[in-house]
Design a protein around this motif. Sequence first.
Motif, PDB file in Angstrom:
ATOM      1  N   LYS A  97     -13.143  74.537  58.364  1.00 55.38           N
ATOM      2  CA  LYS A  97     -13.254  75.028  56.995  1.00 55.38           C
ATOM      3  C   LYS A  97     -12.640  74.030  56.017  1.00 55.38           C
ATOM      4  CE  LYS A  97     -13.312  79.929  58.115  1.00 55.38           C
ATOM      5  NZ  LYS A  97     -12.567  81.197  58.078  1.00 55.38           N
ATOM      6  N   LEU A 126     -15.616  67.935  52.265  1.00 54.45           N
ATOM      7  CA  LEU A 126     -16.927  67.297  52.173  1.00 54.45           C
ATOM      8  C   LEU A 126     -17.736  67.819  50.993  1.00 54.45           C
ATOM      9  CD1 LEU A 126     -17.933  67.202  55.946  1.00 54.45           C
ATOM     10  CD2 LEU A 126     -17.261  65.273  54.501  1.00 54.45           C
ATOM     11  N   GLU A 127     -17.473  69.053  50.581  1.00 46.74           N
ATOM     12  CA  GLU A 127     -18.203  69.635  49.454  1.00 46.74           C
ATOM     13  C   GLU A 127     -17.647  69.192  48.112  1.00 46.74           C
ATOM     14  OE1 GLU A 127     -18.094  73.823  50.275  1.00 46.74           O
ATOM     15  OE2 GLU A 127     -19.893  73.704  51.544  1.00 46.74           O
ATOM     16  N   GLN A 128     -16.437  68.651  48.088  1.00 45.29           N
ATOM     17  CA  GLN A 128     -15.847  68.185  46.835  1.00 45.29           C
ATOM     18  C   GLN A 128     -16.556  66.911  46.399  1.00 45.29           C
ATOM     19  OE1 GLN A 128     -11.680  67.630  47.477  1.00 45.29           O
ATOM     20  NE2 GLN A 128     -11.256  69.810  47.596  1.00 45.29           N
ATOM     21  N   LYS A 136     -15.009  71.140  55.747  1.00 39.71           N
ATOM     22  CA  LYS A 136     -16.170  71.533  54.949  1.00 39.71           C
ATOM     23  C   LYS A 136     -15.836  71.499  53.466  1.00 39.71           C
ATOM     24  CE  LYS A 136     -19.144  75.456  54.020  1.00 39.71           C
ATOM     25  NZ  LYS A 136     -19.212  76.903  54.086  1.00 39.71           N
ATOM     26  N   ASP A 137     -14.674  72.051  53.094  1.00 41.36           N
ATOM     27  CA  ASP A 137     -14.254  72.051  51.694  1.00 41.36           C
ATOM     28  C   ASP A 137     -14.095  70.626  51.158  1.00 41.36           C
ATOM     29  OD1 ASP A 137     -14.249  74.812  51.703  1.00 41.36           O
ATOM     30  OD2 ASP A 137     -12.072  74.981  51.948  1.00 41.36           O
TER      31      ASP A 137
END
Length: 51
Positions: A38, A44-46, A41-42
Amino acid sequence: MLYIIESALDEVEAVSRDAREKLSRLETVMKSTAQNLKILKDKLEQPATNG
């Protein structure tokens, strides 16, 4: 991959208490892995920042 880990963790949580005690190490590792995925993922999404 996160979905797979979380699904497997749900399966571990669904077994009887006696079986869960035997799987406690696995459950701990899976929870840690899910948490780390998680976080990844966070990150990589930034949006990327140019420094």
